[in-house]
Write a protein that holds these residues in place. Structure first.
Motif, mmCIF file in Angstrom:
data_model
loop_
_atom_site.group_PDB
_atom_site.id
_atom_site.type_symbol
_atom_site.label_atom_id
_atom_site.label_comp_id
_atom_site.label_asym_id
_atom_site.label_seq_id
_atom_site.Cartn_x
_atom_site.Cartn_y
_atom_site.Cartn_z
ATOM 1 N N GLU A 1 10.544 11.500 13.611
ATOM 2 C CA GLU A 1 10.039 11.611 12.249
ATOM 3 C C GLU A 1 8.536 11.362 12.335
ATOM 4 O OE1 GLU A 1 13.938 10.976 9.486
ATOM 5 O OE2 GLU A 1 12.396 9.433 9.365
ATOM 6 N N ILE A 2 7.774 12.239 11.706
ATOM 7 C CA ILE A 2 6.327 12.247 11.886
ATOM 8 C C ILE A 2 5.641 12.121 10.532
ATOM 9 C CG2 ILE A 2 4.379 13.502 12.864
ATOM 10 C CD1 ILE A 2 6.648 15.278 14.301
ATOM 11 N N SER A 3 4.933 11.018 10.357
ATOM 12 C CA SER A 3 4.121 10.816 9.165
ATOM 13 C C SER A 3 2.722 11.348 9.461
ATOM 14 C CB SER A 3 4.079 9.322 8.824
ATOM 15 O OG SER A 3 3.243 9.082 7.710
ATOM 16 N N VAL A 4 2.231 12.211 8.592
ATOM 17 C CA VAL A 4 0.951 12.882 8.830
ATOM 18 C C VAL A 4 0.258 13.060 7.485
ATOM 19 C CG1 VAL A 4 2.024 15.178 8.667
ATOM 20 C CG2 VAL A 4 -0.089 14.912 9.984
ATOM 21 N N SER A 5 -1.051 13.154 7.474
ATOM 22 C CA SER A 5 -1.756 13.280 6.195
ATOM 23 C C SER A 5 -1.354 14.583 5.502
ATOM 24 C CB SER A 5 -3.266 13.246 6.409
ATOM 25 O OG SER A 5 -3.705 14.479 6.945
ATOM 26 N N ASN A 6 -1.369 14.558 4.183
ATOM 27 C CA ASN A 6 -1.054 15.769 3.415
ATOM 28 C C ASN A 6 -1.924 16.938 3.863
ATOM 29 O OD1 ASN A 6 0.833 14.442 1.885
ATOM 30 N ND2 ASN A 6 -0.544 14.043 0.157
ATOM 31 N N ASP A 7 -3.175 16.655 4.184
ATOM 32 C CA ASP A 7 -4.115 17.723 4.567
ATOM 33 C C ASP A 7 -3.738 18.380 5.889
ATOM 34 O OD1 ASP A 7 -5.514 17.181 2.302
ATOM 35 O OD2 ASP A 7 -7.084 16.006 3.281
ATOM 36 N N ASP A 8 -3.138 17.584 6.797
ATOM 37 C CA ASP A 8 -2.786 18.118 8.116
ATOM 38 C C ASP A 8 -1.341 18.619 8.194
ATOM 39 O OD1 ASP A 8 -5.294 17.588 9.118
ATOM 40 O OD2 ASP A 8 -4.735 15.653 9.996
ATOM 41 N N ALA A 9 -0.545 18.345 7.159
ATOM 42 C CA ALA A 9 0.895 18.620 7.239
ATOM 43 C C ALA A 9 1.181 20.103 7.475
ATOM 44 C CB ALA A 9 1.592 18.141 5.970
ATOM 45 N N GLY A 10 0.437 20.961 6.810
ATOM 46 C CA GLY A 10 0.670 22.400 6.954
ATOM 47 C C GLY A 10 0.377 22.869 8.370
ATOM 48 N N THR A 11 -0.726 22.385 8.930
ATOM 49 C CA THR A 11 -1.079 22.757 10.304
ATOM 50 C C THR A 11 -0.008 22.274 11.285
ATOM 51 O OG1 THR A 11 -3.388 22.510 9.684
ATOM 52 C CG2 THR A 11 -2.915 22.609 12.037
ATOM 53 N N LEU A 12 0.479 21.044 11.056
ATOM 54 C CA LEU A 12 1.520 20.511 11.949
ATOM 55 C C LEU A 12 2.800 21.344 11.832
ATOM 56 C CD1 LEU A 12 2.459 18.387 13.953
ATOM 57 C CD2 LEU A 12 3.129 16.940 12.009
ATOM 58 N N MET A 13 3.177 21.681 10.601
ATOM 59 C CA MET A 13 4.381 22.498 10.404
ATOM 60 C C MET A 13 4.217 23.857 11.095
ATOM 61 S SD MET A 13 6.250 23.537 6.839
ATOM 62 C CE MET A 13 7.581 24.739 6.771
ATOM 63 N N GLU B 1 0.864 -1.189 0.000
ATOM 64 C CA GLU B 1 0.000 0.000 0.000
ATOM 65 C C GLU B 1 0.903 1.242 0.000
ATOM 66 O OE1 GLU B 1 -3.179 2.421 2.854
ATOM 67 O OE2 GLU B 1 -2.195 0.621 3.622
ATOM 68 N N ILE B 2 0.962 1.907 -1.145
ATOM 69 C CA ILE B 2 1.812 3.102 -1.251
ATOM 70 C C ILE B 2 1.032 4.299 -0.697
ATOM 71 C CG2 ILE B 2 3.058 4.620 -2.851
ATOM 72 C CD1 ILE B 2 3.209 2.123 -4.743
ATOM 73 N N LEU B 3 1.674 5.054 0.182
ATOM 74 C CA LEU B 3 0.979 6.162 0.846
ATOM 75 C C LEU B 3 1.248 7.463 0.098
ATOM 76 C CD1 LEU B 3 1.685 5.233 4.585
ATOM 77 C CD2 LEU B 3 -0.235 4.557 3.134
ATOM 78 N N HIS B 4 0.408 7.769 -0.888
ATOM 79 C CA HIS B 4 0.569 9.020 -1.637
ATOM 80 C C HIS B 4 0.017 10.208 -0.855
ATOM 81 C CE1 HIS B 4 1.886 6.985 -5.243
ATOM 82 N NE2 HIS B 4 0.865 6.157 -5.147
ATOM 83 N N ASP B 5 -0.780 9.915 0.159
ATOM 84 C CA ASP B 5 -1.499 10.981 0.868
ATOM 85 C C ASP B 5 -0.836 11.355 2.191
ATOM 86 O OD1 ASP B 5 -1.985 8.553 2.021
ATOM 87 O OD2 ASP B 5 -4.094 8.958 2.491
ATOM 88 N N LYS B 6 0.445 10.944 2.367
ATOM 89 C CA LYS B 6 1.119 11.245 3.627
ATOM 90 C C LYS B 6 2.358 12.120 3.409
ATOM 91 C CE LYS B 6 -0.902 8.418 6.780
ATOM 92 N NZ LYS B 6 -2.352 8.693 6.820
ATOM 93 N N ALA B 7 2.491 13.099 4.267
ATOM 94 C CA ALA B 7 3.713 13.912 4.316
ATOM 95 C C ALA B 7 4.613 13.345 5.413
ATOM 96 C CB ALA B 7 3.355 15.362 4.620
ATOM 97 N N LEU B 8 5.881 13.777 5.432
ATOM 98 C CA LEU B 8 6.808 13.332 6.470
ATOM 99 C C LEU B 8 7.612 14.545 6.952
ATOM 100 C CD1 LEU B 8 7.628 10.604 7.824
ATOM 101 C CD2 LEU B 8 9.541 10.512 6.212
ATOM 102 N N LEU B 9 7.541 14.772 8.255
ATOM 103 C CA LEU B 9 8.288 15.877 8.870
ATOM 104 C C LEU B 9 9.267 15.292 9.866
ATOM 105 C CD1 LEU B 9 5.324 18.313 9.582
ATOM 106 C CD2 LEU B 9 7.221 18.734 8.034
ATOM 107 N N ALA B 10 10.459 15.884 9.967
ATOM 108 C CA ALA B 10 11.423 15.454 10.978
ATOM 109 C C ALA B 10 11.684 16.617 11.923
ATOM 110 C CB ALA B 10 12.717 14.987 10.316
ATOM 111 N N LEU B 11 11.596 16.334 13.204
ATOM 112 C CA LEU B 11 11.926 17.317 14.245
ATOM 113 C C LEU B 11 13.153 16.782 14.959
ATOM 114 C CD1 LEU B 11 10.987 19.892 15.829
ATOM 115 C CD2 LEU B 11 9.866 18.313 17.418
#
Lengths: 375, 123
Positions: free
Chosen positions: A206-218, A148-158
């Protein structure tokens, strides 16, 4: 033909631009190489406080099988890692190997914990290799294990010594993990899958988060007083000081995990049993058949030795630099490369041929900057 | 009194008599980022217009600095050896690279003045 027209963007692209980042093409994506602070300041900030990296260009996928043993055994046919022995909630570093024992990519593998996740493994692979990796997995998995390829997930590293304090406020469940643990949890009120790992040598997540939420998390992470955005330039100098391999440079299809000093990532059972591509070569190398080895190098003086620099000993070529630059934390140039196996010992004096001149240097133990993981 | 000229490759040249002081422009240092090392030519070396004269290294990469004119290197900026960041903090002053004895004053004719250079980098 404009190359820019074909560049992909991560879900955080407009935020990078708004922050004043210098954007460059990297593995098909338009990525921030640095922000106005600059590479040196960004590097130092990550070592002293906390840096936020957008690594959404990397590939994320799940393998789903009927039970853990089936999925783990399937992945073990493509890598030398021990996933049968991986505990729920644990993460492991491994490589895809080819039939001749070279490295096709390196990756992180997580066994998710929690209900309904038995039989699943979560993989994070390099951006440049992800299409090939996904194709390899789809071709290599048995019929009862799906990809299952996750096209809908962003990845942020803190990353950085203050990452823990930041996470204690925003995601206490994640902050409770130790190095190489992973958890599905809530961070800043958003559903995330976090791991306690990274690519800087520092404690961090490292935080995997939905593309839709990535901006809010950043946005929420950047509102924290300890956190600054960090570009790919500092990511490279940080990982180099930490002695971590960059795929396509320090490891590639010709280098084996044994030559690269990655034997620690090969399960003991796997070394004995084999059963992964290129096992014959790697087992032979571990039995005393290595001809070269990846080492750390400290050039004397201030001149950096870049990738491709020839390494000599007593006027004879013994190897080549695969990554090299300036280490802001070290306060001078650092490099890594491969040398003939008999010359691998720390403190061996060597010469680096930089612009036709032999610059004295010394083989040294890595990391150049001590790892500060929270174990 | 000196005259300052600029090249397409983002170098500045300050001309006093038959000596040209050469460095990289403020615009160039902004593009390079943090300078960590400058490889300067030997005093006494001959340089040719367009040929390699120096190398400036940032954290990320090495960049060649080309000689803007033909001539002989008569002095290099030793301060850059100990403090390469002078190139960032004072590119068009204390961050100078080298002084060149001008071999052919005619080569100065094709270089840009300040107004033309500002227009060049605005493009």
């Amino acid at each position: 033909m404009s190359e820019d027209a074909e560049l992909k963007q991560t879900p955080l692209y407009s935020r990078h631009v708004a922050l004043g980042a210098k954007m460059v093409p990297f593995t098909g994506y338009d990525m921030p190489v640095q922000y106005p602070a600059g590479i040196m300041a960004e590097h130092n900030h990550t070592r002293s406080a906390a840096g936020l990296f957008d690594v959404s260009h990397m590939g994320q996928c799940y393998l789903h099988g009927p039970d853990h043993a089936t999925t783990a055994a399937a992945l073990e046919t493509l890598t030398p890692g021990d996933f049968l022995g991986l505990e729920p909630g644990q993460q492991s570093y491994t490589q895809f190997t080819n039939e001749t024992g070279g490295i096709l990519d390196d990756l992180m593998v997580t066994r998710p914990a929690g209900e309904g996740s038995d039989g699943s493994l979560f993989l994070v692979v390099n951006a440049a290799c992800k299409e090939a990796d996904f194709a390899r997995l789809e071709a290599g998995m048995p019929s009862n294990v799906s990809v299952e390829i996750l096209h809908d997930k962003a990845l942020l590293a803190l990353q950085g010594p203050a990452a823990h304090d930041v996470m204690s406020r925003l995601g206490p469940e994640a902050a409770a993990m130790s190095f190489m643990q992973t958890k599905s949890c809530t961070i800043a009120g958003l559903a995330c899958h976090a791991s306690r790992s990274g690519y800087t040598g520092e404690d961090g997540f490292e935080i995997s988060v939905s593309n839709d939420d990535a901006g809010t998390l950043m946005d929420t992470l950047l509102e924290q007083p300890e956190v600054e955005p960090i570009g790919l330039g500092a990511r490279d100098s940080l990982r180099l000081e930490a002695g971590l391999c960059l795929y396509g440079h320090d490891i590639d299809e010709t280098t084996s995990p044994a030559e690269a000093g990655l034997v620690w990532s090969i399960g003991k059972r796997r070394r004995v049993e084999g059963g992964f591509p290129g096992a014959e070569r790697i087992q032979k190398e571990l039995g005393g058949g290595r001809t070269r080895f990846r080492v750390g190098i400290i050039p004397e003086g201030r001149a950096p030795a870049r990738e491709g620099t020839i390494i000599e000993k007593d006027g004879v070529e013994i190897g080549v630099v695969t990554s090299g630059g300036f280490g802001p934390t070290v306060g001078g140039p650092v490099a890594m490369g491969y040398v003939a196996f008999e010359h691998r010992a720390a403190d061996t004096p060597i010469d680096l041929i930089v612009r036709g001149k032999a610059l004295p240097a010394t083989i040294t133990k890595m990391p150049f900057a001590p790892h500060r993981y929270r174990r | 009194m000196s005259t300052i000229k600029y090249t397409d490759d983002h170098e500045w040249i300050s001309i006093e008599g038959d000596i040209a002081t050469v460095g990289i422009t403020n615009h160039a240092q902004e593009q390079l980022g943090d300078v960590v090392f400058v490889d300067l030519p030997e005093v006494g070396a001959s340089v040719e217009k367009g040929g390699d004269a120096a190398v400036v290294e940032s954290v990320k990469a090495a960049s060649d600095v080309f000689a803007p004119i033909d001539g002989e290197i008569v002095e290099v900026n030793g301060s850059l050896v100990d403090d390469p960041s002078l190139v960032n903090s004072d590119a068009q002053g204390n961050g100078w690279f080298m002084k060149v004895k001008i071999a052919d004053a005619g080569q100065l004719e094709g270089l840009m003045d300040d107004a033309a250079y500002q227009e060049h980098i605005a493009e």
